[in-house]
Design a protein around this motif. Structure first.
Motif, PDB file in Angstrom:
ATOM      1  N   SER A 113       0.783   4.493   2.550  1.00  0.00           N
ATOM      2  CA  SER A 113       0.643   3.920   3.431  1.00  0.00           C
ATOM      3  C   SER A 113       1.826   4.879   4.213  1.00  0.00           C
ATOM      4  O   SER A 113       1.575   5.720   5.653  1.00  0.00           O
TER       5      SER A 113
ATOM      6  N   ASN B 158      -0.358   9.047   9.181  1.00  0.00           N
ATOM      7  CA  ASN B 158      -0.447   7.463   8.462  1.00  0.00           C
ATOM      8  C   ASN B 158      -1.287   6.396   8.760  1.00  0.00           C
ATOM      9  O   ASN B 158      -1.800   5.908  10.085  1.00  0.00           O
ATOM     10  N   LYS B 159      -1.245   5.426   8.023  1.00  0.00           N
ATOM     11  CA  LYS B 159      -2.290   4.536   7.909  1.00  0.00           C
ATOM     12  C   LYS B 159      -1.522   3.127   8.606  1.00  0.00           C
ATOM     13  O   LYS B 159      -2.625   2.657   9.183  1.00  0.00           O
TER      14      LYS B 159
ATOM     15  N   ASP C  92       0.658  -1.116   0.128  1.00  0.00           N
ATOM     16  CA  ASP C  92      -0.422   0.406   0.112  1.00  0.00           C
ATOM     17  C   ASP C  92       0.896   0.930   0.127  1.00  0.00           C
ATOM     18  O   ASP C  92       1.218   1.428   1.225  1.00  0.00           O
TER      19      ASP C  92
ATOM     20  N   LYS D 199      -3.779   2.087  12.139  1.00  0.00           N
ATOM     21  CA  LYS D 199      -3.979   0.766  11.855  1.00  0.00           C
ATOM     22  C   LYS D 199      -3.800   0.161  13.689  1.00  0.00           C
ATOM     23  O   LYS D 199      -4.377  -0.530  13.760  1.00  0.00           O
TER      24      LYS D 199
ATOM     25  N   TRP E  43      -4.842   9.788   7.370  1.00  0.00           N
ATOM     26  CA  TRP E  43      -5.671   9.385   7.376  1.00  0.00           C
ATOM     27  C   TRP E  43      -6.618   8.556   8.890  1.00  0.00           C
ATOM     28  O   TRP E  43      -6.115   9.383   9.768  1.00  0.00           O
TER      29      TRP E  43
END
Length: 121
Positions: free
Chosen positions: A33, A108-109, A30, A113, A40
């Motif tokens: 990311s 950032n992703k 990704d 997450k 995000w």
């Protein structure tokens, strides 16, 4: 006793000199990311409604749930419909607009997450 320590240190030196496979791998599946210019959002409400426009009275076009991580496309600052004289941040996503009260923003992703996994524990 000296002989024991000498043998022990020789064994440790030889063991530490052996070649190890310390290859570092990077997950590039990704590419967005870790892009610094892309933010995000982690949805923190059980259910949140995407709006057509950045306004509470705007039509609901879709829904999202707690723990979802979505990419922010743009931001809008609006006069608050709840608190007079204050501003609200609205964020644009692929499915529509969400108010700042429904989410937490991350740089950032990967961070988003990680926070999502902690939230859903």
């Amino acid at each position: 006793m000296k002989k024991f320590f000498l043998i022990l240190s020789a064994v440790l030196c030889l063991a530490s000199c052996s070649k190890k496979n310390n290859e570092i791998s990077f997950d590039d599946s990704d590419p967005l990311s870790l892009v610094p210019s892309v933010s995000w959002a982690l949805i923190i409400e059980p259910y949140a409604s995407y709006r057509k426009e950045p306004d509470w009275s705007s039509q609901v076009v879709d829904y999202c749930r707690m723990g979802e991580v979505v990419m922010i496309e743009s931001t809008s600052i609006q006069d608050s419909a709840i608190k007079a004289g204050q501003k609200e941040y609205w964020y644009k996503f692929e499915k529509g607009w969400l108010c700042e009260t429904s989410l937490v923003k991350y740089a950032n992703k990967l961070k988003a997450k990680k926070a999502a996994s902690d939230l859903l524990k």
